[in-house]
Motif scaffolding. Structure first.
Motif, short mmCIF file in Angstrom:
data_model
loop_
_atom_site.label_atom_id
_atom_site.label_comp_id
_atom_site.label_asym_id
_atom_site.label_seq_id
_atom_site.Cartn_x
_atom_site.Cartn_y
_atom_site.Cartn_z
N TRP A 1 28.85 -18.81 6.75
CA TRP A 1 28.77 -18.87 8.21
C TRP A 1 29.50 -17.68 8.81
O TRP A 1 30.67 -17.42 8.48
CB TRP A 1 29.38 -20.17 8.73
N ALA A 2 28.85 -16.98 9.71
CA ALA A 2 29.46 -15.78 10.32
C ALA A 2 30.69 -16.12 11.13
O ALA A 2 31.55 -15.27 11.33
CB ALA A 2 28.42 -15.07 11.19
N GLU A 3 30.78 -17.35 11.63
CA GLU A 3 31.94 -17.74 12.42
C GLU A 3 33.19 -17.92 11.56
O GLU A 3 34.31 -17.85 12.06
CB GLU A 3 31.65 -19.04 13.16
N PHE A 4 33.00 -18.19 10.26
CA PHE A 4 34.13 -18.46 9.38
C PHE A 4 34.18 -17.52 8.18
O PHE A 4 35.05 -17.67 7.32
CB PHE A 4 34.06 -19.91 8.88
N GLY A 5 33.27 -16.57 8.11
CA GLY A 5 33.24 -15.65 6.99
C GLY A 5 33.31 -14.21 7.45
O GLY A 5 33.40 -13.93 8.66
N LYS A 6 33.25 -13.31 6.50
CA LYS A 6 33.22 -11.88 6.83
C LYS A 6 32.45 -11.14 5.74
O LYS A 6 32.28 -11.64 4.62
CB LYS A 6 34.63 -11.31 6.97
N ILE A 7 32.01 -9.94 6.07
CA ILE A 7 31.25 -9.12 5.14
C ILE A 7 32.20 -8.21 4.36
O ILE A 7 33.05 -7.55 4.95
CB ILE A 7 30.21 -8.27 5.91
N VAL A 8 32.06 -8.20 3.05
CA VAL A 8 32.90 -7.32 2.22
C VAL A 8 32.10 -6.21 1.57
O VAL A 8 32.69 -5.26 1.03
CB VAL A 8 33.67 -8.13 1.15
N CYS A 9 30.78 -6.30 1.61
CA CYS A 9 29.95 -5.24 1.04
C CYS A 9 28.54 -5.30 1.63
O CYS A 9 27.98 -6.39 1.79
CB CYS A 9 29.88 -5.36 -0.49
N ILE A 10 28.01 -4.15 1.96
CA ILE A 10 26.59 -4.01 2.31
C ILE A 10 26.03 -2.95 1.37
O ILE A 10 26.52 -1.83 1.33
CB ILE A 10 26.38 -3.56 3.76
N SER A 11 25.02 -3.32 0.60
CA SER A 11 24.34 -2.35 -0.26
C SER A 11 22.94 -2.10 0.29
O SER A 11 22.25 -3.03 0.69
CB SER A 11 24.25 -2.86 -1.70
N VAL A 12 22.56 -0.83 0.31
CA VAL A 12 21.24 -0.46 0.81
C VAL A 12 20.55 0.45 -0.20
O VAL A 12 21.21 1.13 -1.01
CB VAL A 12 21.33 0.27 2.18
N GLY A 13 19.24 0.45 -0.15
CA GLY A 13 18.46 1.33 -1.01
C GLY A 13 17.22 1.79 -0.29
O GLY A 13 16.67 1.06 0.55
N PHE A 14 16.78 2.98 -0.60
CA PHE A 14 15.57 3.50 0.04
C PHE A 14 14.84 4.44 -0.91
O PHE A 14 15.45 5.10 -1.76
CB PHE A 14 15.90 4.22 1.35
N PHE A 15 13.52 4.47 -0.77
CA PHE A 15 12.69 5.32 -1.61
C PHE A 15 12.65 6.73 -1.06
O PHE A 15 12.61 6.94 0.16
CB PHE A 15 11.27 4.76 -1.69
N VAL A 16 12.65 7.68 -1.97
CA VAL A 16 12.38 9.08 -1.64
C VAL A 16 11.24 9.49 -2.56
O VAL A 16 11.43 9.67 -3.77
CB VAL A 16 13.61 9.98 -1.85
N ILE A 17 10.04 9.59 -1.99
CA ILE A 17 8.85 9.89 -2.77
C ILE A 17 8.29 11.24 -2.33
O ILE A 17 7.94 11.43 -1.17
CB ILE A 17 7.79 8.78 -2.60
N LYS A 18 8.24 12.15 -3.28
CA LYS A 18 7.70 13.48 -3.02
C LYS A 18 6.69 13.81 -4.12
O LYS A 18 7.07 14.04 -5.27
CB LYS A 18 8.82 14.52 -2.98
N GLY A 19 5.43 13.79 -3.74
CA GLY A 19 4.38 14.02 -4.74
C GLY A 19 4.37 12.92 -5.77
O GLY A 19 4.29 11.73 -5.44
N ASP A 20 4.49 13.32 -7.03
CA ASP A 20 4.49 12.33 -8.11
C ASP A 20 5.89 11.86 -8.48
O ASP A 20 6.05 11.04 -9.39
CB ASP A 20 3.83 12.95 -9.36
N VAL A 21 6.90 12.38 -7.78
CA VAL A 21 8.29 12.02 -8.09
C VAL A 21 8.75 10.89 -7.17
O VAL A 21 8.69 11.01 -5.94
CB VAL A 21 9.23 13.24 -7.94
N ARG A 22 9.19 9.80 -7.78
CA ARG A 22 9.66 8.64 -7.01
C ARG A 22 11.10 8.35 -7.40
O ARG A 22 11.41 8.13 -8.56
CB ARG A 22 8.77 7.43 -7.31
N ASN A 23 11.98 8.35 -6.39
CA ASN A 23 13.37 7.97 -6.61
C ASN A 23 13.74 6.84 -5.67
O ASN A 23 13.17 6.70 -4.58
CB ASN A 23 14.32 9.15 -6.35
N PHE A 24 14.70 6.05 -6.10
CA PHE A 24 15.24 4.97 -5.27
C PHE A 24 16.74 5.18 -5.20
O PHE A 24 17.44 5.06 -6.20
CB PHE A 24 14.91 3.60 -5.85
#
Length: 237
Positions: free
Chosen positions: A59-82
Motif C-alpha cells: 500500500w502506497a500509504e504505508f510503504g515506499k519504493i526502494v528500486c525502480i528498474s526500467v528497460g527499453f529496446f534500441v533496434i538499429k537495422g538487424d541489431v537489437r539491444n535491450f
C-alpha cells in the motif's frame, strides 16, 4: 494490435516496495490505528496488525519504493539491444530520477509504459508516492479522469486476460507457460522487506527487480510471436 507498436517506444518497468518503517512500532499511534483499519479485511481474525506489517509495502500509504528498474529496446537495422537500468537509494531521489527519465526521453504521445499488473499496482503506487513526497506527477503517470480503457499504457497481465477480468496470472507462471526462463532468483516479493531492512542488501533487490523487468519484455515479445532476447542482447547500464 501490439505487433504494430514500435518496440523503441516502450519503457518496460518494475518496482520494488517495502514497509515505510522497519517495524510496526515505528509508526506513530495514529498510523498504527489507520493501518489496523486498512488491513482489517485482509487479515485473518487471529492475525494482528503488527503481525501483518510485513505486508505494508503493498500500500502506497504505508510503504515506499526502494528500486525502480526500467528497460527499453534500441533496434538499429538487424541489431537489437535491450538496455536495463535501475534507480535506487533514497525514495525522493528515486522518484525524481525516474520522473526526469520520463520527461526527457519518454514523454511523447507515441511512448508507452509496460509492466506486469502495472496498471493496478506499479503506476498508481508511483503516482501516489510522488504526491506524498511533493513531486510533480509527469504526464505519463497523471491519469486523472481517464477511464480504464483510456489509459494508454500496456500491461502484460491485462493482455493475457483477453477480457477476463477475474483472471490473475503471476509473472512467474506466465514465464513458465510461455517457455521463458524464470526471472526469479534467490528471493521473492515477500522477502524484499527483510533483505532491505535486515540484510541491507540493495544490490540483491536491484538484481531481482531487473530480472522482472527483463521478464516483462520477454513476455511482450512472446505475445508478438517474436524471438526472445538472448543474454548478449541485454545490456545493464
Amino acid at each position: 494490435m501490439i505487433e504494430k507498436i514500435n518496440l523503441n517506444n516502450i519503457l518496460f518497468l518494475d518496482i520494488e516496495t517495502v514497509p515505510e518503517t522497519e517495524n510496526y512500532h515505528q509508526l506513530d499511534d495514529e498510523m498504527q490505528i489507520l493501518y489496523e483499519q486498512k488491513t482489517q479485511y485482509q487479515r485473518k481474525d487471529d492475525i494482528t496488525a503488527e503481525e501483518f506489517y510485513d505486508r505494508a509495502g503493498i500500500w502506497a500509504e504505508f510503504g515506499k519504493i526502494v528500486c525502480i528498474s526500467v528497460g527499453f529496446f534500441v533496434i538499429k537495422g538487424d541489431v537489437r539491444n535491450f538496455r536495463v537500468t535501475s534507480f535506487f537509494g533514497e525514495e525522493t531521489k528515486i522518484l525524481k530520477d525516474f520522473n526526469n527519465l520520463l520527461s526527457n526521453h519518454f514523454s511523447g504521445p507515441q511512448h508507452l509504459l509496460c509492466g506486469h499488473n502495472a496498471k493496478e499496482f506499479d503506476i498508481p503506487f508511483l503516482a501516489r508516492r510522488m504526491i506524498i513526497n511533493g513531486i510533480a506527477i509527469p504526464d505519463k503517470l497523471n491519469l486523472f479522469g481517464k477511464k480504464p480503457w483510456e489509459i494508454p499504457h500496456l500491461d502484460t497481465l491485462e493482455l493475457w486476460k483477453f477480457g477476463d477480468y477475474k483472471h490473475f496470472t503471476s509473472l512467474k507462471l506466465m514465464c513458465k507457460v510461455l517457455g521463458i526462463p524464470s526471472p526469479k532468483g534467490d528471493i521473492d516479493g515477500s522477502q524484499v522487506g527483510h533483505v532491505f531492512y535486515v540484510e541491507k542488501d540493495i544490490d540483491r533487490i536491484v538484481t531481482y527487480c531487473e530480472k522482472d523487468t527483463i521478464a516483462v519484455a520477454q513476455i511482450f515479445l512472446r505475445l508478438r510471436r517474436e524471438d526472445l532476447l538472448i543474454d548478449d542482447e541485454i545490456i545493464h547500464v
